[in-house]
Write a protein that holds these residues in place. Structure first.
Motif, PDB file in Angstrom:
ATOM      1  N   TYR A 105      29.565 106.076 -65.367  1.00 24.45           N
ATOM      2  CA  TYR A 105      29.497 104.928 -64.109  1.00 24.45           C
ATOM      3  C   TYR A 105      27.958 104.539 -64.567  1.00 24.45           C
ATOM      4  N   VAL A 107      24.638 103.969 -63.281  1.00 18.08           N
ATOM      5  CA  VAL A 107      23.784 103.620 -61.929  1.00 18.08           C
ATOM      6  C   VAL A 107      23.331 103.162 -61.660  1.00 18.08           C
ATOM      7  N   THR A 108      22.559 102.617 -62.620  1.00 18.72           N
ATOM      8  CA  THR A 108      21.126 101.782 -62.076  1.00 18.72           C
ATOM      9  C   THR A 108      21.957 100.664 -62.010  1.00 18.72           C
ATOM     10  N   LEU A 110      23.309  99.862 -59.819  1.00 19.37           N
ATOM     11  CA  LEU A 110      23.494  99.796 -58.270  1.00 19.37           C
ATOM     12  C   LEU A 110      22.061  99.494 -57.244  1.00 19.37           C
ATOM     13  N   ILE A 111      21.700  99.927 -58.282  1.00 16.55           N
ATOM     14  CA  ILE A 111      19.798  99.292 -58.316  1.00 16.55           C
ATOM     15  C   ILE A 111      19.604  97.974 -58.171  1.00 16.55           C
TER      16      ILE A 111
ATOM     17  N   TYR B  15      16.740 108.744 -65.429  1.00 19.46           N
ATOM     18  CA  TYR B  15      17.901 108.437 -65.200  1.00 19.46           C
ATOM     19  C   TYR B  15      18.553 109.701 -65.930  1.00 19.46           C
ATOM     20  N   GLU B  16      18.244 109.747 -67.465  1.00 18.07           N
ATOM     21  CA  GLU B  16      18.806 110.525 -67.727  1.00 18.07           C
ATOM     22  C   GLU B  16      18.115 111.502 -67.888  1.00 18.07           C
ATOM     23  N   MET B 131      20.259 108.570 -56.923  1.00 25.75           N
ATOM     24  CA  MET B 131      20.964 107.969 -58.472  1.00 25.75           C
ATOM     25  C   MET B 131      22.034 109.053 -58.763  1.00 25.75           C
ATOM     26  N   ASP B 134      24.733 108.806 -56.214  1.00 28.24           N
ATOM     27  CA  ASP B 134      25.675 107.792 -56.477  1.00 28.24           C
ATOM     28  C   ASP B 134      26.466 108.593 -57.033  1.00 28.24           C
ATOM     29  N   TYR B 135      25.575 108.204 -58.031  1.00 25.36           N
ATOM     30  CA  TYR B 135      27.011 109.401 -59.907  1.00 25.36           C
ATOM     31  C   TYR B 135      27.783 109.876 -59.533  1.00 25.36           C
ATOM     32  N   MET B 138      30.280 108.587 -57.283  1.00 25.43           N
ATOM     33  CA  MET B 138      31.087 107.328 -57.760  1.00 25.43           C
ATOM     34  C   MET B 138      32.206 108.647 -58.828  1.00 25.43           C
ATOM     35  N   LYS B 139      31.953 109.530 -59.074  1.00 28.11           N
ATOM     36  CA  LYS B 139      32.830 110.352 -59.928  1.00 28.11           C
ATOM     37  C   LYS B 139      33.487 111.316 -59.424  1.00 28.11           C
ATOM     38  N   ARG B 142      36.619 108.136 -58.550  1.00 26.68           N
ATOM     39  CA  ARG B 142      37.502 107.928 -59.774  1.00 26.68           C
ATOM     40  C   ARG B 142      37.822 108.283 -60.031  1.00 26.68           C
TER      41      ARG B 142
END
Lengths: 151, 151
Positions: A105, A107-108, A110-111, B15-16, B131, B134-135, B138-139, B142
């Motif tokens: 997914y 996510v960036t 969305l930003i 983010y990672e 973030m 959000d992830y 979203m997960k 789905r």
DNA sequence: TTGAAATCCGAGTTATATGCTAGGAATTCA
DNA sequence: TGAATTCCTAGCATATAACTCGGATTTCAA
């Protein structure tokens, strides 16, 4: 820097035409002189703006340009997007772009969407008429200050 | 396009690291592989981020990087500004820049300020933790969809 | 103790975009 | 008829973007 000279000079140019709106055309030479910009460069910019239908031109001697709509009906967003293209912070949020192929997914994304929305929200809500109003307000304020000094 | 790959890749990279936060370090190789980006290029980006104090590094074999603060305490704005510099749409609205020397009142400047404020407002209000949230959201969505398909 | 895995560092390279300029054709008014 | 203007295409110099490369240094682990 977010905007190139296209958008920055272009807006100044259109603002100049807004000041003149209602009293005939204005030549590029005049615009360039008033805003201290290169006339030949502005030539290129105004060509795009004209093709987008924001200004109309009259060729030949005593010719020039004028806004094709009232200043209140031309937004800053239209002008900037015409000259800069869509102001997306990343390709993946452009309309015609296919969905992110990333397996996970994204996510960036969305930003970038939030940034883009907020920019568009600002520039689409301001018209050339708003700029004229700002100008008059600023002018009035300064004159007020001057009077204060003398009192 | 508003952002260069510096900001875009940089945010993905951070983010990672946020996903990994709390369970040791992560090597650039791993980050680059997960996000499908050039490792040697990311090397340059993370150097800036490290100098800005957002990540700490451990050298040598089994070394790597980790966030130096909790994901909730690192904003997207910090990351992007570290890599891109200030996100001003025009030079004239930068802090250290002298006032416009234009004789007349500079009305376009007001526009640039509004754009800049709105961008900063967005990116400074989002943290890496947001973030992550959000992830997960979203997960979850789905997985919900998948179950719907089978019902 | 040695070698593989990593971070660190500075420079070089290539492609693209930016910010113009040049030259000239076409149009129109005085 | 000629000066003033818009229109059009191309070219150009510089800067920036997006990487790559080579190698030095550090550290763990076998």
């Amino acid at each position: 820097m977010i905007l190139s000279t296209k958008g920055r000079y272009g807006l100044k140019m259109m603002y100049e035409l807004a000041l003149k709106y209602g009293s005939g055309t204005m030549s590029l030479k005049e615009i360039a002189h008033k805003q201290q910009l290169s006339e030949t460069y502005l030539e290129q910019l105004i060509a795009h703006v004209r093709k987008a239908g924001l200004v109309t031109s009259i060729r030949g001697a005593q010719g020039g340009y004028e806004l094709s709509r009232k200043p209140g009906e031309i937004t800053v967003g239209e002008i900037i997007r015409t000259l800069e293209g869509p102001l997306a912070p990343s390709e993946c949020v452009l309309e015609d772009e296919p969905e992110c192929t990333r397996a996970e997914y994204c996510v960036t994304r969305l930003i970038w969407e939030k940034i883009m929305d907020s920019i568009n929200n600002v520039i689409d809500s301001i018209t050339l008429q708003d700029m004229l109003n700002d100008y008059h307000k600023m002018k009035k304020n300064r004159e007020g200050e001057k009077n204060d000094e003398h009192s």
